[in-house]
Design a protein around this motif. Structure first.
Motif, PDB file in Angstrom:
ATOM      1  N   SER A 113       7.282 -11.807  -0.873  1.00  0.00           N
ATOM      2  CA  SER A 113       5.770 -11.998   0.117  1.00  0.00           C
ATOM      3  C   SER A 113       5.829 -10.661   1.120  1.00  0.00           C
ATOM      4  O   SER A 113       4.612 -10.396   1.262  1.00  0.00           O
ATOM      5  CB  SER A 113       6.207 -13.198   1.065  1.00  0.00           C
ATOM      6  N   ARG A 114       6.935 -10.019   1.420  1.00  0.00           N
ATOM      7  CA  ARG A 114       6.693  -8.713   2.150  1.00  0.00           C
ATOM      8  C   ARG A 114       6.010  -7.940   1.086  1.00  0.00           C
ATOM      9  O   ARG A 114       5.249  -7.023   1.641  1.00  0.00           O
ATOM     10  CB  ARG A 114       7.956  -8.310   2.744  1.00  0.00           C
ATOM     11  N   MET A 115       6.430  -7.650  -0.253  1.00  0.00           N
ATOM     12  CA  MET A 115       5.809  -6.825  -0.939  1.00  0.00           C
ATOM     13  C   MET A 115       4.146  -7.122  -1.204  1.00  0.00           C
ATOM     14  O   MET A 115       3.443  -6.221  -1.151  1.00  0.00           O
ATOM     15  CB  MET A 115       6.413  -6.871  -2.325  1.00  0.00           C
ATOM     16  N   ARG A 116       3.751  -8.347  -1.541  1.00  0.00           N
ATOM     17  CA  ARG A 116       2.617  -8.632  -1.678  1.00  0.00           C
ATOM     18  C   ARG A 116       1.866  -8.074  -0.205  1.00  0.00           C
ATOM     19  O   ARG A 116       0.863  -7.714  -0.343  1.00  0.00           O
ATOM     20  CB  ARG A 116       2.447 -10.252  -1.506  1.00  0.00           C
ATOM     21  N   ASP A 117       2.459  -8.569   0.945  1.00  0.00           N
ATOM     22  CA  ASP A 117       1.553  -8.202   1.964  1.00  0.00           C
ATOM     23  C   ASP A 117       1.333  -6.559   2.367  1.00  0.00           C
ATOM     24  O   ASP A 117       0.332  -6.133   2.673  1.00  0.00           O
ATOM     25  CB  ASP A 117       2.121  -8.666   3.173  1.00  0.00           C
ATOM     26  N   ARG A 122      -1.747  -1.817   1.675  1.00  0.00           N
ATOM     27  CA  ARG A 122      -2.088  -0.301   1.281  1.00  0.00           C
ATOM     28  C   ARG A 122      -3.209  -0.221   0.159  1.00  0.00           C
ATOM     29  O   ARG A 122      -4.001   0.837   0.367  1.00  0.00           O
ATOM     30  CB  ARG A 122      -0.719   0.153   0.672  1.00  0.00           C
ATOM     31  N   TYR A 123      -3.331  -1.046  -0.630  1.00  0.00           N
ATOM     32  CA  TYR A 123      -4.609  -1.055  -1.651  1.00  0.00           C
ATOM     33  C   TYR A 123      -5.490  -1.982  -1.274  1.00  0.00           C
ATOM     34  O   TYR A 123      -5.610  -3.044  -2.145  1.00  0.00           O
ATOM     35  CB  TYR A 123      -3.798  -0.967  -2.818  1.00  0.00           C
ATOM     36  N   GLN A 124      -6.256  -1.890  -0.360  1.00  0.00           N
ATOM     37  CA  GLN A 124      -7.295  -2.953   0.028  1.00  0.00           C
ATOM     38  C   GLN A 124      -8.559  -2.966  -0.754  1.00  0.00           C
ATOM     39  O   GLN A 124      -9.198  -4.058  -0.898  1.00  0.00           O
ATOM     40  CB  GLN A 124      -7.435  -2.581   1.539  1.00  0.00           C
ATOM     41  N   THR A 125      -8.847  -1.755  -1.423  1.00  0.00           N
ATOM     42  CA  THR A 125     -10.007  -1.591  -1.996  1.00  0.00           C
ATOM     43  C   THR A 125      -9.846  -1.470  -3.434  1.00  0.00           C
ATOM     44  O   THR A 125     -10.905  -1.230  -4.239  1.00  0.00           O
ATOM     45  CB  THR A 125     -10.962  -0.532  -1.406  1.00  0.00           C
ATOM     46  N   GLN A 126      -8.692  -1.235  -3.850  1.00  0.00           N
ATOM     47  CA  GLN A 126      -8.173  -0.885  -5.341  1.00  0.00           C
ATOM     48  C   GLN A 126      -6.837  -1.597  -5.587  1.00  0.00           C
ATOM     49  O   GLN A 126      -6.193  -1.757  -4.683  1.00  0.00           O
ATOM     50  CB  GLN A 126      -8.406   0.571  -5.436  1.00  0.00           C
ATOM     51  N   SER A 127      -6.662  -1.608  -7.005  1.00  0.00           N
ATOM     52  CA  SER A 127      -5.360  -1.891  -7.206  1.00  0.00           C
ATOM     53  C   SER A 127      -4.475  -0.601  -7.017  1.00  0.00           C
ATOM     54  O   SER A 127      -4.709   0.630  -7.214  1.00  0.00           O
ATOM     55  CB  SER A 127      -5.382  -2.398  -8.694  1.00  0.00           C
ATOM     56  N   ALA A 128      -2.796  -0.993  -7.042  1.00  0.00           N
ATOM     57  CA  ALA A 128      -1.948   0.012  -7.020  1.00  0.00           C
ATOM     58  C   ALA A 128      -2.095   0.961  -8.297  1.00  0.00           C
ATOM     59  O   ALA A 128      -2.488   0.090  -9.386  1.00  0.00           O
ATOM     60  CB  ALA A 128      -0.525  -0.463  -6.988  1.00  0.00           C
ATOM     61  N   GLY A 152      -0.517 -12.616  -6.624  1.00  0.00           N
ATOM     62  CA  GLY A 152      -1.354 -12.280  -5.392  1.00  0.00           C
ATOM     63  C   GLY A 152      -1.736 -10.848  -5.015  1.00  0.00           C
ATOM     64  O   GLY A 152      -2.277 -10.725  -4.129  1.00  0.00           O
ATOM     65  N   MET A 153      -0.833  -9.971  -5.916  1.00  0.00           N
ATOM     66  CA  MET A 153      -0.858  -8.532  -4.988  1.00  0.00           C
ATOM     67  C   MET A 153      -2.024  -7.739  -5.876  1.00  0.00           C
ATOM     68  O   MET A 153      -2.432  -8.143  -7.012  1.00  0.00           O
ATOM     69  CB  MET A 153       0.389  -7.556  -5.640  1.00  0.00           C
ATOM     70  N   ASN A 154      -2.563  -6.685  -5.105  1.00  0.00           N
ATOM     71  CA  ASN A 154      -3.489  -5.909  -5.834  1.00  0.00           C
ATOM     72  C   ASN A 154      -2.610  -4.762  -6.507  1.00  0.00           C
ATOM     73  O   ASN A 154      -2.404  -3.694  -6.118  1.00  0.00           O
ATOM     74  CB  ASN A 154      -4.327  -5.065  -4.663  1.00  0.00           C
ATOM     75  N   ALA A 155      -2.140  -5.237  -7.677  1.00  0.00           N
ATOM     76  CA  ALA A 155      -1.175  -4.537  -8.496  1.00  0.00           C
ATOM     77  C   ALA A 155      -2.114  -4.440  -9.685  1.00  0.00           C
ATOM     78  O   ALA A 155      -2.784  -5.260 -10.340  1.00  0.00           O
ATOM     79  CB  ALA A 155       0.182  -5.103  -8.706  1.00  0.00           C
ATOM     80  N   SER A 156      -1.674  -3.232 -10.522  1.00  0.00           N
ATOM     81  CA  SER A 156      -2.320  -3.069 -11.951  1.00  0.00           C
ATOM     82  C   SER A 156      -1.110  -3.400 -12.922  1.00  0.00           C
ATOM     83  O   SER A 156      -1.482  -3.959 -14.127  1.00  0.00           O
ATOM     84  CB  SER A 156      -2.571  -1.527 -12.158  1.00  0.00           C
ATOM     85  N   THR A 157       0.070  -3.461 -12.529  1.00  0.00           N
ATOM     86  CA  THR A 157       1.072  -3.569 -13.663  1.00  0.00           C
ATOM     87  C   THR A 157       2.260  -4.472 -12.885  1.00  0.00           C
ATOM     88  O   THR A 157       2.733  -4.339 -11.920  1.00  0.00           O
ATOM     89  CB  THR A 157       1.881  -2.355 -14.031  1.00  0.00           C
TER      90      THR A 157
END
Length: 252
Positions: A113-117, A122-128, A152-157
């Motif tokens: 959950s801390r990672m997701r937040d 950090r990546y509010q408008t795009q994925s990591a 639920g993360m803004n992640a690409s991978t």
């Protein structure tokens, strides 16, 4: 130099943080703690303070010095998202990963959950960036909430390490996940993995088209039981692995 590793699914480890505290049953027989505590009190040793959490700012720029592209497991001896790691320090780790884009970085946590937040802030408008792989360690069905945090993360991978697998996972929602690692526990008090648990996960990965990597059966030693599942080694990696170049000549 990168710290070479025997971990089958990566090339090297990078530990800008070491030490941790237990958070769930998967931590019970932690290999990193067992290794570190052997050196507690040994003056001058990197683990002189055992497995106490330590920030190591002198290591922050190490990947920028590695000229050959590597798959890098971040914090094999800790958890970057431990509550005692300041956000400012996590920022510096991500700054390095973003700058060293010729590597692929694998970041695993149980504090999902801390990672997701953090990632979503950090990546509010795009994925990591796709070369920064973000995942959670999940040991049994009771910890499936970590999977939802990763999704639920803004992640690409996105990936999961189901290791040490100490119980059946049951049905898995694999939506948006790119890679699943499965492995049994190792060490003198290793809890045995059941073949049915591994098969059930593998079959769901095949159905969902998610890369599946079977790391080990485990036992007293990591490689004691081998890593063959139903006659095969399962070494699949995410198909979205980015093209990996080398350190730009101008930066050498």
């Amino acid at each position: 130099m990168a710290r070479e590793t025997a971990i089958e699914w990566t090339d090297a480890t990078w530990n800008p943080v070491t030490g941790c505290t237990k958070i769930s049953p998967g931590c019970e027989n932690c290999y990193a703690e067992r290794f570190s505590e052997r050196f507690r009190g040994v003056a001058g040793h990197p683990f002189e303070t055992g497995f106490d959490l330590q920030l190591r700012p002198n290591r922050l720029r190490q990947p920028l010095e590695w000229r050959r592209a590597k798959m890098v497991f971040v914090n094999s001896m800790s958890d970057l998202f431990h509550k005692e790691v300041p956000l400012e320090f996590i920022d510096r780790v991500f700054d390095t990963m973003e700058a060293a884009s010729w590597h692929s970085f694998q970041v695993l946590t149980k504090r999902s959950s801390r990672m997701r937040d953090y990632v979503n802030n950090r990546y509010q408008t795009q994925s990591a960036p796709s070369h920064i792989w973000l995942g959670a360690s999940v040991e049994d069905a009771a910890k499936k909430s970590r999977i939802r945090h990763v999704q639920g993360m803004n992640a690409s991978t996105r990936f999961l390490s189901l290791e040490p697998l100490i119980g059946p996972m049951g049905h898995l929602d694999l939506t948006s996940l790119n890679w699943i690692i499965v492995g049994g526990e190792s060490g003198p008090r290793a809890r045995p993995i059941q073949i049915e648990w591994a098969r059930e996960i593998r079959d769901q990965c095949i159905t969902a088209g998610v890369a599946f990597f079977f790391k080990q059966w485990g036992g007293v030693r990591p490689k004691a039981g081998g890593r063959i599942l139903d006659g095969l080694e399962w070494n699949e990696m995410p198909s979205i692995t980015p093209a990996r170049g080398t350190l730009p000549v101008a930066a050498e």
